[in-house]
Scaffold this motif. Sequence first.
Motif, PDB file in Angstrom:
ATOM      1  N   LEU A 413       0.832  -1.206   0.000  1.00 25.71           N
ATOM      2  CA  LEU A 413       0.000   0.000   0.000  1.00 25.71           C
ATOM      3  C   LEU A 413       0.867   1.257   0.000  1.00 25.71           C
ATOM      4  O   LEU A 413       0.577   2.224  -0.726  1.00 25.71           O
ATOM      5  N   VAL A 414       1.926   1.242   0.791  1.00 25.07           N
ATOM      6  CA  VAL A 414       2.825   2.399   0.856  1.00 25.07           C
ATOM      7  C   VAL A 414       3.493   2.618  -0.498  1.00 25.07           C
ATOM      8  O   VAL A 414       3.703   3.769  -0.923  1.00 25.07           O
ATOM      9  N   GLY A 415       3.808   1.534  -1.212  1.00 24.95           N
ATOM     10  CA  GLY A 415       4.366   1.676  -2.553  1.00 24.95           C
ATOM     11  C   GLY A 415       3.413   2.410  -3.491  1.00 24.95           C
ATOM     12  O   GLY A 415       3.826   3.282  -4.270  1.00 24.95           O
ATOM     13  N   LEU A 416       2.123   2.083  -3.415  1.00 22.81           N
ATOM     14  CA  LEU A 416       1.128   2.759  -4.257  1.00 22.81           C
ATOM     15  C   LEU A 416       0.994   4.232  -3.880  1.00 22.81           C
ATOM     16  O   LEU A 416       0.889   5.105  -4.757  1.00 22.81           O
ATOM     17  N   LEU A 417       0.998   4.520  -2.577  1.00 22.04           N
ATOM     18  CA  LEU A 417       0.897   5.912  -2.140  1.00 22.04           C
ATOM     19  C   LEU A 417       2.148   6.706  -2.496  1.00 22.04           C
ATOM     20  O   LEU A 417       2.074   7.916  -2.766  1.00 22.04           O
ATOM     21  N   THR A 418       3.302   6.043  -2.497  1.00 19.25           N
ATOM     22  CA  THR A 418       4.531   6.703  -2.950  1.00 19.25           C
ATOM     23  C   THR A 418       4.423   7.081  -4.420  1.00 19.25           C
ATOM     24  O   THR A 418       4.810   8.178  -4.836  1.00 19.25           O
ATOM     25  N   LEU A 419       3.871   6.163  -5.215  1.00 16.00           N
ATOM     26  CA  LEU A 419       3.658   6.450  -6.628  1.00 16.00           C
ATOM     27  C   LEU A 419       2.722   7.652  -6.794  1.00 16.00           C
ATOM     28  O   LEU A 419       2.946   8.513  -7.666  1.00 16.00           O
ATOM     29  N   TYR A 420       1.685   7.731  -5.960  1.00 18.49           N
ATOM     30  CA  TYR A 420       0.772   8.882  -6.003  1.00 18.49           C
ATOM     31  C   TYR A 420       1.534  10.189  -5.765  1.00 18.49           C
ATOM     32  O   TYR A 420       1.335  11.184  -6.486  1.00 18.49           O
ATOM     33  N   SER A 421       2.419  10.211  -4.768  1.00 17.05           N
ATOM     34  CA  SER A 421       3.185  11.431  -4.478  1.00 17.05           C
ATOM     35  C   SER A 421       4.090  11.813  -5.634  1.00 17.05           C
ATOM     36  O   SER A 421       4.235  12.993  -5.975  1.00 17.05           O
ATOM     37  N   MET A 422       4.729  10.805  -6.239  1.00 20.16           N
ATOM     38  CA  MET A 422       5.631  11.100  -7.348  1.00 20.16           C
ATOM     39  C   MET A 422       4.857  11.609  -8.566  1.00 20.16           C
ATOM     40  O   MET A 422       5.313  12.494  -9.283  1.00 20.16           O
ATOM     41  N   ILE A 423       3.680  11.055  -8.808  1.00 22.77           N
ATOM     42  CA  ILE A 423       2.840  11.548  -9.910  1.00 22.77           C
ATOM     43  C   ILE A 423       2.390  12.978  -9.622  1.00 22.77           C
ATOM     44  O   ILE A 423       2.340  13.826 -10.530  1.00 22.77           O
ATOM     45  N   LYS A 424       2.078  13.266  -8.358  1.00 20.34           N
ATOM     46  CA  LYS A 424       1.693  14.634  -7.989  1.00 20.34           C
ATOM     47  C   LYS A 424       2.838  15.608  -8.269  1.00 20.34           C
ATOM     48  O   LYS A 424       2.617  16.688  -8.844  1.00 20.34           O
ATOM     49  N   LEU A 425       4.045  15.227  -7.907  1.00 18.13           N
ATOM     50  CA  LEU A 425       5.190  16.087  -8.183  1.00 18.13           C
ATOM     51  C   LEU A 425       5.379  16.285  -9.683  1.00 18.13           C
ATOM     52  O   LEU A 425       5.636  17.393 -10.159  1.00 18.13           O
ATOM     53  N   TRP A 426       5.270  15.171 -10.441  1.00 24.55           N
ATOM     54  CA  TRP A 426       5.429  15.266 -11.889  1.00 24.55           C
ATOM     55  C   TRP A 426       4.384  16.216 -12.490  1.00 24.55           C
ATOM     56  O   TRP A 426       4.710  17.080 -13.301  1.00 24.55           O
ATOM     57  N   ALA A 427       3.140  16.048 -12.088  1.00 23.75           N
ATOM     58  CA  ALA A 427       2.068  16.859 -12.659  1.00 23.75           C
ATOM     59  C   ALA A 427       2.217  18.328 -12.291  1.00 23.75           C
ATOM     60  O   ALA A 427       2.013  19.216 -13.131  1.00 23.75           O
ATOM     61  N   GLU A 428       2.585  18.611 -11.047  1.00 20.78           N
ATOM     62  CA  GLU A 428       2.637  19.993 -10.581  1.00 20.78           C
ATOM     63  C   GLU A 428       3.906  20.714 -11.031  1.00 20.78           C
ATOM     64  O   GLU A 428       3.865  21.908 -11.353  1.00 20.78           O
ATOM     65  N   VAL A 429       5.016  20.017 -11.044  1.00 23.14           N
ATOM     66  CA  VAL A 429       6.298  20.671 -11.311  1.00 23.14           C
ATOM     67  C   VAL A 429       6.630  20.681 -12.797  1.00 23.14           C
ATOM     68  O   VAL A 429       7.126  21.681 -13.327  1.00 23.14           O
ATOM     69  N   PHE A 430       6.330  19.584 -13.492  1.00 16.56           N
ATOM     70  CA  PHE A 430       6.807  19.442 -14.863  1.00 16.56           C
ATOM     71  C   PHE A 430       5.703  19.540 -15.915  1.00 16.56           C
ATOM     72  O   PHE A 430       5.922  20.091 -16.994  1.00 16.56           O
ATOM     73  N   TRP A 431       4.515  18.982 -15.638  1.00 15.85           N
ATOM     74  CA  TRP A 431       3.526  18.813 -16.700  1.00 15.85           C
ATOM     75  C   TRP A 431       2.582  19.998 -16.861  1.00 15.85           C
ATOM     76  O   TRP A 431       2.305  20.423 -17.987  1.00 15.85           O
ATOM     77  N   LYS A 432       2.088  20.546 -15.761  1.00 19.87           N
ATOM     78  CA  LYS A 432       1.111  21.629 -15.885  1.00 19.87           C
ATOM     79  C   LYS A 432       1.786  22.885 -16.443  1.00 19.87           C
ATOM     80  O   LYS A 432       3.020  23.012 -16.434  1.00 19.87           O
ATOM     81  N   ALA A 433       0.986  23.819 -16.910  1.00 21.36           N
ATOM     82  CA  ALA A 433       1.518  25.078 -17.425  1.00 21.36           C
ATOM     83  C   ALA A 433       2.124  25.901 -16.296  1.00 21.36           C
ATOM     84  O   ALA A 433       1.679  25.843 -15.142  1.00 21.36           O
ATOM     85  N   ASP A 434       3.140  26.645 -16.637  1.00 20.31           N
ATOM     86  CA  ASP A 434       3.794  27.509 -15.653  1.00 20.31           C
ATOM     87  C   ASP A 434       2.810  28.604 -15.231  1.00 20.31           C
ATOM     88  O   ASP A 434       2.342  29.385 -16.064  1.00 20.31           O
ATOM     89  N   PRO A 435       2.451  28.690 -13.962  1.00 26.02           N
ATOM     90  CA  PRO A 435       1.474  29.702 -13.530  1.00 26.02           C
ATOM     91  C   PRO A 435       1.992  31.128 -13.654  1.00 26.02           C
ATOM     92  O   PRO A 435       1.215  32.072 -13.554  1.00 26.02           O
ATOM     93  N   ARG A 436       3.296  31.296 -13.883  1.00 24.02           N
ATOM     94  CA  ARG A 436       3.866  32.652 -13.958  1.00 24.02           C
ATOM     95  C   ARG A 436       4.306  33.014 -15.367  1.00 24.02           C
ATOM     96  O   ARG A 436       5.126  33.907 -15.542  1.00 24.02           O
ATOM     97  N   GLU A 437       3.820  32.304 -16.359  1.00 22.36           N
ATOM     98  CA  GLU A 437       4.260  32.585 -17.726  1.00 22.36           C
ATOM     99  C   GLU A 437       3.937  34.012 -18.158  1.00 22.36           C
ATOM    100  O   GLU A 437       4.646  34.609 -18.968  1.00 22.36           O
TER     101      GLU A 437
END
Length: 505
Positions: A413-437
């Motif tokens: 279960l902790v492995g799955l939740l770790t994957l959730y955190s890493m996906i959150k980081l990927w989506a927020e830091v790398f994938w979404k548009a830069d909020p300050r463009e």
Amino acid sequence: MNPQIALPILIPLLAGAVSLVFWRSRAMQRLVAVLGTAALLATSIWLLVSVGRDGILVMQMGGWAAPFGISLVADLLGAIMVVLTGIIGFAVALYSLATTGRGHEAFGYFPLMHLLLAGVAGAFLTGDIFNLYVWFEVMLVASFALLILGSEKPQMEGAIKYVTLNLVSSVIFLVTIGLLYSMVGTLNMADIAQRLAHLDDNGMIDALAMMFLVAFGIKAAAFPLFFWLPASYHTPPVAVSALFAGLLTKVGVYALYRVFTLIFYHNPGYTHEILLWGAALTMLSGVLGAAAQFEFRRILSFHIVSQIGYMILGLALFTPLAIIGGVFYIAHHIIVKANLFLVSGIVHRLQGSYRLEALGGLYRRHPWLAVLFLISALSLAGMPPLSGFFAKFIVIRAGLEAGAYGVTFIALLVGLLTLYSMIKLWAEVFWKADPREDADTAPPAPRRGELWLMMTPVAGLALCTLFIGLNAGPLYSLAEASAGQLLAPERYIEAVLGNAGGGER
């Protein structure tokens, strides 16, 4: 004599002293940092090769035979840990050239870094329980000084929590050493193990084991006394965070492995049951804490806690496969976690924040950085074919074979939740548009050479993770041989006491 055992300790001490001599020369301090950590890495590899070839190596300091003198002992676990210390030290030294400001360097950043590396290597190689305490204190002094460099308010708040809990751990550790010495009359760990085996006071032995478990559990950031770590690791300069994340808690984990396979191995049922549920609660509390965070380094800090649980689980199960998994996991995690902190520093340099709501768009502008992040992030989550997959697979399989189904389910279960955190980081830091463009709020772009200097150690550590994942056999063989030594403490005892200064028989 085996003088190569002392080199991983002497080299950073010498590098730190040379750095002090050249206190006013920034260029010389930087050169010594790179050359000193490179020499540490080279000599640690030499030591690992020697231990793999000749068996457990021992050096008696001052020519005094054990148990009367101070012994330096290098078995496979200690040698592996020293190599990892060299890898992280060299990577952080390179990264620091681009990220450490003149102000921090003027207040002794590089000498303190060398002192910390010496303390870590000393803890991994000492064969004396009191000197383990001494090296812990060397690390505490150096890490506290590094933590407060800059004297910003968040740093001071984090440092107070950090040093308070670690001082409590040190006091418990020192009191336990005193009680242990009153029982057996020796401080040499091999001699302690031999004498405890002939004592009948099981109640006192169990009490001492529990005191060591608490002291080292605090150092390792295990449940429930882990909150000093996420309160402090996100506050110093990012190179310091990476150094701490890679090495400091692993010294506590190493001490647990050393003490509970060498000294308190006679009656593992009582303490290892506590370790088992402590591992489960450490995994859960860390990963749930990470899921609630929205700051890059705080997420990574909580994940240090959760991953420590997997390492302790390997020790708690106390089977050959579990110990193999624990050693493999430690090696994998040191590389991956330090690298993720280094990536966070590049992100901060590019966008000026660690807050997720202020980040975004980096996949489009810096695709290679996104790829390097993904390698380490997915490895941390245990995705194949990366190193974290094999580390988790071995530990989970050991749990199933031992019949520890509840804790194994928690690990999955902790492995799955770790994957959730890493996906959150990927989506927020790398994938979404830069909020300050549309706003001119981004920091000045780093110079190209500066960015490449930061990327080089990140790429190197990511390649290590990828190599281990695609070619896990060599590390597995090392972990297997290390587990064989840990589960046969008589081999360590004979090397230190029965064949002092020689190799394993």
